[in-house]
Scaffold this active site. Sequence first.
Site, short mmCIF file in Angstrom:
data_model
loop_
_atom_site.label_atom_id
_atom_site.label_comp_id
_atom_site.label_asym_id
_atom_site.label_seq_id
_atom_site.Cartn_x
_atom_site.Cartn_y
_atom_site.Cartn_z
CD GLU A 1 -4.24 -2.80 0.62
OE1 GLU A 1 -4.62 -3.89 1.05
OE2 GLU A 1 -3.86 -1.86 1.36
CG HIS B 1 -8.32 -2.49 8.04
ND1 HIS B 1 -7.92 -2.10 9.28
CD2 HIS B 1 -7.78 -1.62 7.17
CE1 HIS B 1 -7.19 -1.01 9.17
NE2 HIS B 1 -7.06 -0.70 7.90
CG HIS C 1 -2.00 0.98 1.25
ND1 HIS C 1 -3.20 0.76 1.86
CD2 HIS C 1 -2.06 2.22 0.73
CE1 HIS C 1 -3.98 1.84 1.71
NE2 HIS C 1 -3.30 2.74 1.03
N1 PXP Z 1 -6.88 -3.83 3.25
C1 PXP Z 1 -6.68 -2.51 3.12
C2 PXP Z 1 -7.41 -1.77 2.05
C3 PXP Z 1 -5.76 -1.82 3.95
O1 PXP Z 1 -5.56 -0.51 3.79
C4 PXP Z 1 -5.08 -2.56 4.93
C5 PXP Z 1 -4.08 -1.86 5.79
O2 PXP Z 1 -3.05 -1.32 5.02
C6 PXP Z 1 -5.32 -3.93 5.02
C7 PXP Z 1 -6.23 -4.54 4.18
C8 PXP Z 1 -4.62 -4.80 6.04
O3 PXP Z 1 -5.02 -4.44 7.33
P1 PXP Z 1 -4.20 -4.95 8.58
O4 PXP Z 1 -2.84 -4.35 8.51
O5 PXP Z 1 -5.02 -4.50 9.75
O6 PXP Z 1 -4.14 -6.46 8.46
#
Ligand code: PXP
Length: 238
Positions: free
Chosen positions: A70, A190, A43
């Site tokens: 992302e 997330h 990301h």
């Molecule tokens: N999906 C998206 C769109 C995110 O922005 C993130 C965090 O960067 C994640 C998934 C992964 O989340 P986590 O780090 O809480 O596992």
Amino acid sequence: MTRLSVNINKIATLRNARGGNVPDVQKTAVDCEQFGAQGITVHPRPDERHIRYRDVELLKPLVTTEFNIEGYPSKAFLELVTRVKPHQVTLVPDPPGALTSSEGWNTIEHRAFLEEVIGELKRHGIRTSIFIGTEAALIEGAAGVGTDRVELYTEPYATQYPEDPAAAVKPFVDAARVAREAGLELNAGHDLNLDNLRFFKQQIPWLMEVSIGHALIADALYFGLQNTIQMYLRQLRD
Ligand code: PXP
């Protein structure tokens, strides 16, 4: 099968804390794959405080599983991803300084913008996913803008899970059904972790992919990266 895509942003955060190249982000991605991860997620944010645009370029030839990028579709982001051409781009509505993603797209309000962005990504042969909450109208709106997939924003599930797993997952099962009926494939991410992942997958067995970063990397401090990835895979499998 639900694929585990490991988000390696936290590895870059650790590297950047010192300057230099320890830990090596590119090596970690290759190792994650060797340890069983079925995808790598990054990301890149505009301030490049963790994954840098250069990391993304270096990772592209190294990632042999699924590469998922992302981010908010700014001009710079779109230039990067259309040049690198990952398997999947997940569109996230983050403002530039956001600490982490904290909401999904309003696919009705931003319909025209999303249609244009998704059209461009499709022209480059890139699969698209839209980060989204559980509201049915917004998921139907996602189908309307032509995305292939949606990624359900699971933070509310993760927060409520410890006190009431069934209530926590209910809106997500409903949302997953709406997505399926609208012809959308489904990802989720997330705050998924070793406690809440199995139950989520059991309730929504047609889930295509989860992307997990924070908890997985934190678990790796105790169990090691190889063991940790195997532990997450087991949650998705058994
Ligand atoms: N999906 C998206 C769109 C995110 O922005 C993130 C965090 O960067 C994640 C998934 C992964 O989340 P986590 O780090 O809480 O596992």
